[in-house]
Design a protein around this motif. Structure first.
Motif, PDB file in Angstrom:
ATOM      1  N   ASP A 265       0.834  -1.190   0.000  1.00 60.81           N
ATOM      2  CA  ASP A 265       0.000   0.000   0.000  1.00 60.81           C
ATOM      3  C   ASP A 265       0.873   1.245   0.000  1.00 60.81           C
ATOM      4  O   ASP A 265       1.681   1.447   0.878  1.00 60.81           O
ATOM      5  CB  ASP A 265      -0.900  -0.015   1.234  1.00 60.81           C
ATOM      6  N   ARG A 266       0.700   2.100  -1.000  1.00 61.45           N
ATOM      7  CA  ARG A 266       1.475   3.345  -1.086  1.00 61.45           C
ATOM      8  C   ARG A 266       0.616   4.566  -0.848  1.00 61.45           C
ATOM      9  O   ARG A 266       1.006   5.664  -1.194  1.00 61.45           O
ATOM     10  CB  ARG A 266       2.135   3.458  -2.462  1.00 61.45           C
ATOM     11  N   ASP A 267      -0.581   4.400  -0.272  1.00 61.15           N
ATOM     12  CA  ASP A 267      -1.441   5.559  -0.034  1.00 61.15           C
ATOM     13  C   ASP A 267      -0.703   6.581   0.809  1.00 61.15           C
ATOM     14  O   ASP A 267      -0.026   6.242   1.764  1.00 61.15           O
ATOM     15  CB  ASP A 267      -2.728   5.149   0.683  1.00 61.15           C
ATOM     16  N   LYS A 268      -0.902   7.831   0.448  1.00 54.85           N
ATOM     17  CA  LYS A 268      -0.241   8.912   1.171  1.00 54.85           C
ATOM     18  C   LYS A 268      -1.076   9.331   2.365  1.00 54.85           C
ATOM     19  O   LYS A 268      -2.287   9.275   2.332  1.00 54.85           O
ATOM     20  CB  LYS A 268      -0.025  10.103   0.240  1.00 54.85           C
ATOM     21  N   GLY A 269      -0.389   9.780   3.404  1.00 53.27           N
ATOM     22  CA  GLY A 269      -1.067  10.319   4.573  1.00 53.27           C
ATOM     23  C   GLY A 269      -1.694  11.659   4.239  1.00 53.27           C
ATOM     24  O   GLY A 269      -1.538  12.196   3.147  1.00 53.27           O
ATOM     25  N   SER A 270      -2.367  12.233   5.210  1.00 56.38           N
ATOM     26  CA  SER A 270      -3.064  13.498   4.983  1.00 56.38           C
ATOM     27  C   SER A 270      -2.120  14.639   4.615  1.00 56.38           C
ATOM     28  O   SER A 270      -2.541  15.599   3.978  1.00 56.38           O
ATOM     29  CB  SER A 270      -3.874  13.879   6.225  1.00 56.38           C
ATOM     30  N   ASP A 271      -0.839  14.525   4.996  1.00 53.12           N
ATOM     31  CA  ASP A 271       0.114  15.579   4.633  1.00 53.12           C
ATOM     32  C   ASP A 271       0.821  15.289   3.315  1.00 53.12           C
ATOM     33  O   ASP A 271       1.660  16.061   2.866  1.00 53.12           O
ATOM     34  CB  ASP A 271       1.139  15.795   5.747  1.00 53.12           C
ATOM     35  N   GLY A 272       0.499  14.152   2.701  1.00 53.28           N
ATOM     36  CA  GLY A 272       1.061  13.835   1.393  1.00 53.28           C
ATOM     37  C   GLY A 272       2.372  13.094   1.410  1.00 53.28           C
ATOM     38  O   GLY A 272       2.877  12.719   0.351  1.00 53.28           O
ATOM     39  N   TYR A 273       2.963  12.831   2.572  1.00 53.99           N
ATOM     40  CA  TYR A 273       4.222  12.095   2.661  1.00 53.99           C
ATOM     41  C   TYR A 273       3.959  10.613   2.867  1.00 53.99           C
ATOM     42  O   TYR A 273       3.040  10.238   3.589  1.00 53.99           O
ATOM     43  CB  TYR A 273       5.084  12.613   3.812  1.00 53.99           C
ATOM     44  N   ALA A 274       4.768   9.793   2.230  1.00 54.96           N
ATOM     45  CA  ALA A 274       4.662   8.345   2.385  1.00 54.96           C
ATOM     46  C   ALA A 274       6.061   7.754   2.501  1.00 54.96           C
ATOM     47  O   ALA A 274       7.017   8.282   1.934  1.00 54.96           O
ATOM     48  CB  ALA A 274       3.935   7.734   1.186  1.00 54.96           C
ATOM     49  N   ILE A 275       6.159   6.649   3.228  1.00 52.06           N
ATOM     50  CA  ILE A 275       7.423   5.933   3.382  1.00 52.06           C
ATOM     51  C   ILE A 275       7.275   4.594   2.688  1.00 52.06           C
ATOM     52  O   ILE A 275       6.256   3.923   2.825  1.00 52.06           O
ATOM     53  CB  ILE A 275       7.779   5.738   4.868  1.00 52.06           C
ATOM     54  N   ASP A 276       8.299   4.220   1.939  1.00 47.84           N
ATOM     55  CA  ASP A 276       8.260   2.985   1.164  1.00 47.84           C
ATOM     56  C   ASP A 276       9.627   2.311   1.244  1.00 47.84           C
ATOM     57  O   ASP A 276      10.655   2.990   1.227  1.00 47.84           O
ATOM     58  CB  ASP A 276       7.919   3.331  -0.288  1.00 47.84           C
ATOM     59  N   THR A 277       9.634   0.986   1.344  1.00 48.46           N
ATOM     60  CA  THR A 277      10.895   0.240   1.394  1.00 48.46           C
ATOM     61  C   THR A 277      11.245  -0.410   0.064  1.00 48.46           C
ATOM     62  O   THR A 277      12.167  -1.220   0.004  1.00 48.46           O
ATOM     63  CB  THR A 277      10.868  -0.842   2.494  1.00 48.46           C
ATOM     64  N   ASP A 278      10.543  -0.048  -0.985  1.00 53.84           N
ATOM     65  CA  ASP A 278      10.827  -0.605  -2.306  1.00 53.84           C
ATOM     66  C   ASP A 278      12.136  -0.018  -2.834  1.00 53.84           C
ATOM     67  O   ASP A 278      12.191   1.176  -3.152  1.00 53.84           O
ATOM     68  CB  ASP A 278       9.682  -0.283  -3.255  1.00 53.84           C
ATOM     69  N   PRO A 279      13.208  -0.820  -2.946  1.00 55.10           N
ATOM     70  CA  PRO A 279      14.481  -0.265  -3.426  1.00 55.10           C
ATOM     71  C   PRO A 279      14.402   0.240  -4.861  1.00 55.10           C
ATOM     72  O   PRO A 279      15.156   1.138  -5.240  1.00 55.10           O
ATOM     73  CB  PRO A 279      15.474  -1.424  -3.281  1.00 55.10           C
ATOM     74  N   GLY A 280      13.477  -0.284  -5.647  1.00 55.32           N
ATOM     75  CA  GLY A 280      13.317   0.163  -7.017  1.00 55.32           C
ATOM     76  C   GLY A 280      12.759   1.572  -7.133  1.00 55.32           C
ATOM     77  O   GLY A 280      12.875   2.205  -8.178  1.00 55.32           O
ATOM     78  N   ARG A 281      12.172   2.053  -6.078  1.00 53.27           N
ATOM     79  CA  ARG A 281      11.595   3.403  -6.089  1.00 53.27           C
ATOM     80  C   ARG A 281      12.622   4.478  -5.713  1.00 53.27           C
ATOM     81  O   ARG A 281      12.395   5.656  -5.943  1.00 53.27           O
ATOM     82  CB  ARG A 281      10.415   3.438  -5.118  1.00 53.27           C
ATOM     83  N   LEU A 282      13.737   4.072  -5.131  1.00 54.21           N
ATOM     84  CA  LEU A 282      14.749   5.036  -4.690  1.00 54.21           C
ATOM     85  C   LEU A 282      15.340   5.808  -5.865  1.00 54.21           C
ATOM     86  O   LEU A 282      15.589   5.243  -6.926  1.00 54.21           O
ATOM     87  CB  LEU A 282      15.894   4.323  -3.969  1.00 54.21           C
ATOM     88  N   ASP A 283      15.601   7.075  -5.646  1.00 51.47           N
ATOM     89  CA  ASP A 283      16.348   7.897  -6.592  1.00 51.47           C
ATOM     90  C   ASP A 283      17.810   7.822  -6.162  1.00 51.47           C
ATOM     91  O   ASP A 283      18.284   8.619  -5.349  1.00 51.47           O
ATOM     92  CB  ASP A 283      15.828   9.331  -6.563  1.00 51.47           C
TER      93      ASP A 283
END
Length: 159
Positions: free
Chosen positions: A17-35
């Motif tokens: 689940d990548r839904d964003k919180g009410s402030d729009g920030y989300a934390i994800d551990t998917d290494p493929g998403r890293l910049d």
């Protein structure tokens, strides 16, 4: 902020689940998403503990670690942390970085909390970190000074 994570550790629906919180920030551990380029830039040019770190070293450290990215309302990466762990007994939290434009919003505490909560099911005996100036931040999520620092030793390459 919804502290949602996903990783190679699990395929549970809530981890994807990548839904964003009410402030729009989300934390994800998917290494493929890293910049990775951005993480390298942050660490090698602005993080006093990693100044000059090579891109190759950053890439290798990412491959060998559990990574946490924080993503802003526009989806761009705004913070990073990685954990070196055997997922059984020990973890080392390191390379925690929040982009300057996003500091002062509690993201460091939220990121450290997400790491703590993600690691909890492993039942680790010890999670450690080293910090020069962020003791108060880490104390908010349960870190304490090492009770017996004289027990710790370090092996460093010759300078």
């Amino acid at each position: 902020m919804t502290t949602t994570t996903r990783s190679e550790d699990s395929n549970r629906d809530e981890d994807r689940d990548r839904d964003k919180g009410s402030d729009g920030y989300a934390i994800d551990t998917d290494p493929g998403r890293l910049d990775v380029g951005l993480v390298h830039h942050w660490l090698s040019t602005d993080a006093f503990w990693a100044l000059g770190r090579s891109r190759d070293t950053v890439e290798r450290s990412i491959r060998g670690s559990l990574n946490f990215g924080v993503y802003g309302p526009d989806g761009g990466q705004v913070a990073y942390a990685r954990v070196v762990t055997d997922r059984a007994t020990f973890a080392w939290l390191c390379d925690v970085y929040v982009a300057p434009a996003h500091r002062g919003r509690g993201l460091g505490v939220r990121l450290a909390t997400a790491v703590r909560d993600h690691l909890a099911p492993y039942g680790l005996k010890r999670t450690m970190l080293a910090t020069l100036d962020a003791h108060e931040l880490y104390e908010k999520v349960g870190f304490v000074p090492v009770p017996d620092p004289e027990l710790l030793m370090i092996l460093c390459p010759e300078q």
